[in-house]
Design a protein around this motif. Structure first.
Motif, PDB file in Angstrom:
ATOM      1  N   GLY A   1      13.880  62.749  24.715  1.00 53.43           N
ATOM      2  CA  GLY A   1      13.479  64.239  24.505  1.00 53.43           C
ATOM      3  C   GLY A   1      13.928  64.552  23.216  1.00 53.43           C
ATOM      4  N   GLY A   2      14.583  63.585  22.354  1.00 54.67           N
ATOM      5  CA  GLY A   2      14.696  64.059  20.969  1.00 54.67           C
ATOM      6  C   GLY A   2      13.838  63.580  20.001  1.00 54.67           C
ATOM      7  N   VAL A   3      12.748  62.828  20.590  1.00 56.14           N
ATOM      8  CA  VAL A   3      11.810  62.169  19.589  1.00 56.14           C
ATOM      9  C   VAL A   3      10.291  62.739  20.393  1.00 56.14           C
ATOM     10  N   ILE A   4      10.083  63.102  21.583  1.00 52.60           N
ATOM     11  CA  ILE A   4       8.843  63.351  22.223  1.00 52.60           C
ATOM     12  C   ILE A   4       9.203  64.643  22.818  1.00 52.60           C
ATOM     13  N   ASP A   5       8.260  65.539  22.562  1.00 50.83           N
ATOM     14  CA  ASP A   5       8.406  66.849  23.294  1.00 50.83           C
ATOM     15  C   ASP A   5       7.332  66.766  24.433  1.00 50.83           C
TER      16      ASP A   5
ATOM     17  N   PRO B   1       2.871  64.480  25.287  1.00 50.10           N
ATOM     18  CA  PRO B   1       2.066  63.198  26.142  1.00 50.10           C
ATOM     19  C   PRO B   1       0.613  63.429  26.026  1.00 50.10           C
ATOM     20  N   ARG B   2      -0.113  62.339  25.959  1.00 45.09           N
ATOM     21  CA  ARG B   2      -1.444  62.140  26.218  1.00 45.09           C
ATOM     22  C   ARG B   2      -1.868  61.277  27.090  1.00 45.09           C
ATOM     23  N   LYS B   3      -3.229  61.449  27.739  1.00 42.88           N
ATOM     24  CA  LYS B   3      -3.744  60.485  28.544  1.00 42.88           C
ATOM     25  C   LYS B   3      -3.799  59.228  27.885  1.00 42.88           C
ATOM     26  N   GLY B   4      -3.446  57.993  28.592  1.00 44.53           N
ATOM     27  CA  GLY B   4      -3.479  56.787  27.830  1.00 44.53           C
ATOM     28  C   GLY B   4      -2.174  56.450  27.265  1.00 44.53           C
ATOM     29  N   ASP B   5      -1.204  57.375  27.242  1.00 45.77           N
ATOM     30  CA  ASP B   5       0.295  56.973  26.849  1.00 45.77           C
ATOM     31  C   ASP B   5       0.755  56.224  27.948  1.00 45.77           C
ATOM     32  N   THR B   6       1.677  55.199  27.501  1.00 47.00           N
ATOM     33  CA  THR B   6       2.308  54.108  28.458  1.00 47.00           C
ATOM     34  C   THR B   6       3.902  54.367  28.106  1.00 47.00           C
ATOM     35  N   PHE B   7       4.416  53.821  29.450  1.00 40.82           N
ATOM     36  CA  PHE B   7       5.871  53.719  29.501  1.00 40.82           C
ATOM     37  C   PHE B   7       6.270  52.567  30.200  1.00 40.82           C
ATOM     38  N   ASN B   8       7.612  52.026  29.711  1.00 38.93           N
ATOM     39  CA  ASN B   8       8.025  50.690  30.539  1.00 38.93           C
ATOM     40  C   ASN B   8       9.515  51.121  30.921  1.00 38.93           C
TER      41      ASN B   8
END
Length: 481
Positions: free
Chosen positions: A233-237, A242-249
């Protein structure tokens, strides 16, 4: 028969008068009947027991025993006669052992707490009195805690043979129970705690609509998705970025109880790729026992302020010094950012601070002002409810209120303002000017690097799609969706 006749004639004294022939026949028949009856009584019955081989030391069973139908019950094995001998004739030898020695009674009688229940009602349903309630609550150490019950919890009772209350068990959760047991005229307290088994697991996901939907589709619980958002939350709003195609693990712990999953545990490591830029976060507990999330260089993921004080909403109105007010229809400055969200959506404190104002006005509705150090103030307007009071200290990420439409509002939303030295700033741009995140002390870095080494390899494997490396380590199961 011939032998019988000879013995009978030989038994007649010489010179004695012989009885008439018919009398002799009747006497022979009578004697024969006696011998037949004796022989029949000694012969084994035609049942299964009669066909058993009489081996040395085996138990000899007589014919039909009327007691066998009573004795052969599930609570007590069938009685067997003792070995052949004088004791066979003793009536006492046929007495079965007491049934009480083999019967097992259930120790606990359970009552489920219902809505509107109190201890007196629960004890009464279990067959105990208000005096029992008083004795347990007032004589047991921490006995008053028994009155803090909630619907769905279990209260179990153990009674003595005379019906007197022996013990009460309050099953607080699957992991915790408190037993109040009678000791003379009072009750003792014993807390029973169970431990869960930890298992590491991981997921990889791609965002097609929102972080929440992607996390849900990957099998993450709502709480884990919220934890993931708080970490970054401190680096991403997450409202705007977030955009379509963003990923997370995510590498996280699962807690198991009796072989079944009990709940999710802690996130150990995570990465988020937003617009082609990847952010990594690792959990680390420093030498003071304080746990936090840091990137691979030891820089804290926790910034001075959150980029957004609400989760997964949309921006309905940006900072604008010449906005046409939707209600008053006049051009006036809009000195904050509006986040449209359903009524009741949690509102978080953007940073650590102290509540300097908490109240209500016709324009602002329910509002809160929070002071952060000497330079910064954040304001939260149109709240449905306020969760904190004036003068109260708050920490970053703490729920301080909920989204509403009180005051001059056309619909449920949060109006959020950010002030620096008394001057309004654009909340979505001010973060570039705020102090950088803190780093771990130099003395902590070696321990930090050693601690995150395994998690770093796991994240690298997930990011490269190398599931085989993860499976060979046996740290969990891959859940990619």
């Amino acid at each position: 028969m011939q032998t019988f006749n000879k013995r009978l004639r030989g038994a007649t004294p010489k010179g004695a008068q012989q009885p008439p022939l018919q009398h002799r026949h009747l006497l022979a028949i009578g004697v024969l009947s006696v011998f037949i009856a004796i022989a029949a009584s000694l012969a084994p019955s035609g049942g299964v027991e009669a066909n058993r081989a009489q081996e040395p030391g085996s138990v000899f069973t007589l014919g039909y025993d009327p007691l066998s139908e009573v004795i052969a019950t599930p609570q007590m094995p069938a009685f067997e006669y003792p070995a052949a001998g004088p004791a066979l004739a003793a009536a006492d030898s046929l007495t079965p052992p007491p049934a009480a020695e083999t019967q097992n009674k259930p120790l606990w009688s359970e009552q489920t707490v219902r809505s509107g229940d109190n201890l007196s009602l629960i004890f009464k349903r279990a067959g105990f009195s208000s005096a029992d309630v008083y004795n347990v609550v007032n004589t047991a150490p921490e006995g008053k805690a028994l009155s803090r019950i909630y619907p769905g919890q279990i209260i179990a009772f153990e009674a003595a043979e005379d019906g007197r209350l022996e013990a009460v068990k309050h099953i607080v959760s699957p992991l915790e129970s408190v037993v109040y047991r009678r000791t003379d005229d009072s009750f003792s307290t014993e807390r029973e705690l169970r431990q869960t088994d930890l298992q590491e697991s991981w997921v990889s996901a791609e965002i097609t609509s929102s972080l929440f939907m992607a996390g849900q589709d990957a099998g993450l619980s709502h709480s884990l998705v919220m934890d993931l958002a708080n970490i970054f939350g401190g680096v991403i709003d997450f409202v705007q970025d977030p955009r379509k195609g963003d990923t997370f693990n995510v590498v996280y712990e699962e807690l198991y109880l009796d072989g079944e999953k009990y709940r999710d545990g802690t996130i150990l490591a995570a990465s988020f790729t937003n617009r082609g830029k990847t952010f990594n976060a690792f959990r680390y507990e420093d030498s003071n026992g304080d746990a936090g999330y840091y990137n691979e260089d030891g820089t804290s993921m926790r910034k001075a302020f959150l980029l957004a004080p609400v989760d997964f909403t949309r921006i309905s109105s940006n900072f604008n010094m010449r906005r046409l007010h939707p209600i008053y229809k006049t051009t006036r400055p809009h000195r904050g950012t509006d986040y449209a969200a359903p009524t009741g959506t949690p509102v978080y404190a953007a940073g650590d601070g102290r509540v300097i104002k908490s109240g209500f006005t016709s324009a602002n509705g329910n509002y809160l002002f929070v002071q952060h150090g000497e330079k910064y103030i954040t304001r939260y307007l149109h709240l449905h409810k306020r969760k904190v009071k004036q003068g109260q200290r708050v920490s970053q990420g703490q729920i301080i209120g909920s989204v509403g439409s009180t005051g001059a509002a056309t619909g449920p939303h949060l109006h959020y303002e950010f002030l620096v030295n008394g001057q309004h700033k654009d909340p979505r741009k001010i973060h570039r000017q705020l102090p950088k995140a803190k780093m771990l002390a130099a003395a902590e870095i070696p321990a930090f690097k050693a601690t995150i080494a395994n998690a770093s390899q796991q994240l690298a494997a997930l990011q490269s799609g190398n599931r085989l490396a993860l499976n060979s380590e046996g740290t969990g199961t891959t859940a990619e969706r």
